[in-house]
Design a protein around this motif. Structure first.
Motif, mmCIF file in Angstrom:
data_model
loop_
_atom_site.group_PDB
_atom_site.id
_atom_site.type_symbol
_atom_site.label_atom_id
_atom_site.label_comp_id
_atom_site.label_asym_id
_atom_site.label_seq_id
_atom_site.Cartn_x
_atom_site.Cartn_y
_atom_site.Cartn_z
ATOM 1 N N HIS A 113 -0.584 1.958 12.929
ATOM 2 C CA HIS A 113 -0.455 0.646 12.232
ATOM 3 C C HIS A 113 0.884 0.694 11.667
ATOM 4 N N LEU A 114 1.334 1.354 10.855
ATOM 5 C CA LEU A 114 2.725 0.996 10.112
ATOM 6 C C LEU A 114 3.848 1.071 10.962
ATOM 7 N N CYS A 129 -3.610 6.996 13.954
ATOM 8 C CA CYS A 129 -4.172 5.135 13.876
ATOM 9 C C CYS A 129 -3.114 4.611 12.464
ATOM 10 N N LYS A 130 -3.218 5.263 11.527
ATOM 11 C CA LYS A 130 -2.558 5.071 10.391
ATOM 12 C C LYS A 130 -0.680 5.001 10.557
ATOM 13 N N THR A 187 -5.851 -1.058 15.461
ATOM 14 C CA THR A 187 -5.411 0.182 14.465
ATOM 15 C C THR A 187 -6.069 -0.405 13.171
ATOM 16 N N HIS A 216 0.926 -1.329 -0.019
ATOM 17 C CA HIS A 216 0.045 -0.119 0.051
ATOM 18 C C HIS A 216 0.801 1.135 0.074
ATOM 19 N N THR A 229 -5.166 -4.847 -1.232
ATOM 20 C CA THR A 229 -6.283 -4.580 -0.096
ATOM 21 C C THR A 229 -6.926 -5.992 0.333
ATOM 22 N N LEU A 261 -8.963 1.271 10.819
ATOM 23 C CA LEU A 261 -8.771 1.863 9.719
ATOM 24 C C LEU A 261 -9.849 1.100 8.760
ATOM 25 N N TYR A 320 -7.094 10.061 12.680
ATOM 26 C CA TYR A 320 -6.682 9.209 11.577
ATOM 27 C C TYR A 320 -5.077 8.972 11.272
ATOM 28 N N HIS A 365 -13.176 3.130 9.024
ATOM 29 C CA HIS A 365 -12.756 4.337 8.236
ATOM 30 C C HIS A 365 -13.250 4.515 6.813
ATOM 31 N N ASN A 366 -13.044 3.318 6.232
ATOM 32 C CA ASN A 366 -13.434 2.927 4.916
ATOM 33 C C ASN A 366 -14.862 2.626 4.614
#
Length: 164
Positions: free
Chosen positions: A121-122, A117-118, A95, A30, A48, A99, A114, A102-103
């Motif tokens: 997660h990374l 969280c992003k 997380t 991603h 995804t 996410l 956001y 969020h979608n």
């Protein structure tokens, strides 16, 4: 009392390793770097979809860990590496679920929440990758186990040396 076999079968361990590899590879796909160099254009499906399937397998494996806690409370204990793995998987799951929410159409997370969280997660995925590499190297030397057997007396702590 009959001696019981290993905690998880080899099939489960191979499935866990494949799910982790698929989740890490599809998750890192991603990143803009993968699009820039055309790694994504060669796939027949979106990363995804692969990422969600791998995450579902990891959550199923985590459920097996919950069952393990109830089943093996008197036979095994988590080592430091096991506790680190559990913490990273929980953070990745929380997380990741945020996410996913969020979608959805009716739910959104904006702004700093956001971004946190992003990035969380990374960061957890990067730490998990580093954890796997270090643990793999330690396993080659016979160390770095996540699960340790308890002593026969059932105590969870380290046994004290015998006094003379």
């Amino acid at each position: 009392m009959r001696e019981r076999g290993p905690l998880f079968s080899s099939f489960f361990l191979v499935l866990w390793d494949l799910a982790v590899a698929a989740a890490l590879f599809s998750g890192f796909a991603h990143l803009p770097l993968a699009y820039r160099y055309g790694l994504i254009d060669t796939w027949n499906t979106s990363p995804t979809v692969i990422h969600y399937w791998a995450a579902a397998l990891l959550l199923l494996g985590s459920y097996a860990g919950v069952v393990w806690q109830g089943e093996s409370g008197r036979r095994f204990r988590l080592a430091v590496w096991g506790r680190l793995r559990v913490a990273l998987v929980i953070l990745l799951a929380v997380t990741g679920i945020i996410l996913i929410l969020h979608n959805l159409e009716d739910t959104s997370v904006y702004g700093g929440a956001y971004a946190a969280c992003k990035l969380g997660h990374l960061a957890c995925a990067a730490l998990f990758t580093l954890f796997l590499l270090i643990r793999c190297c330690l396993r080659l030397t016979g160390r770095g186990r996540c699960v340790l057997p308890l002593p026969r007396d059932g105590r969870r702590g380290r046994s004290a040396p015998p006094r003379s």
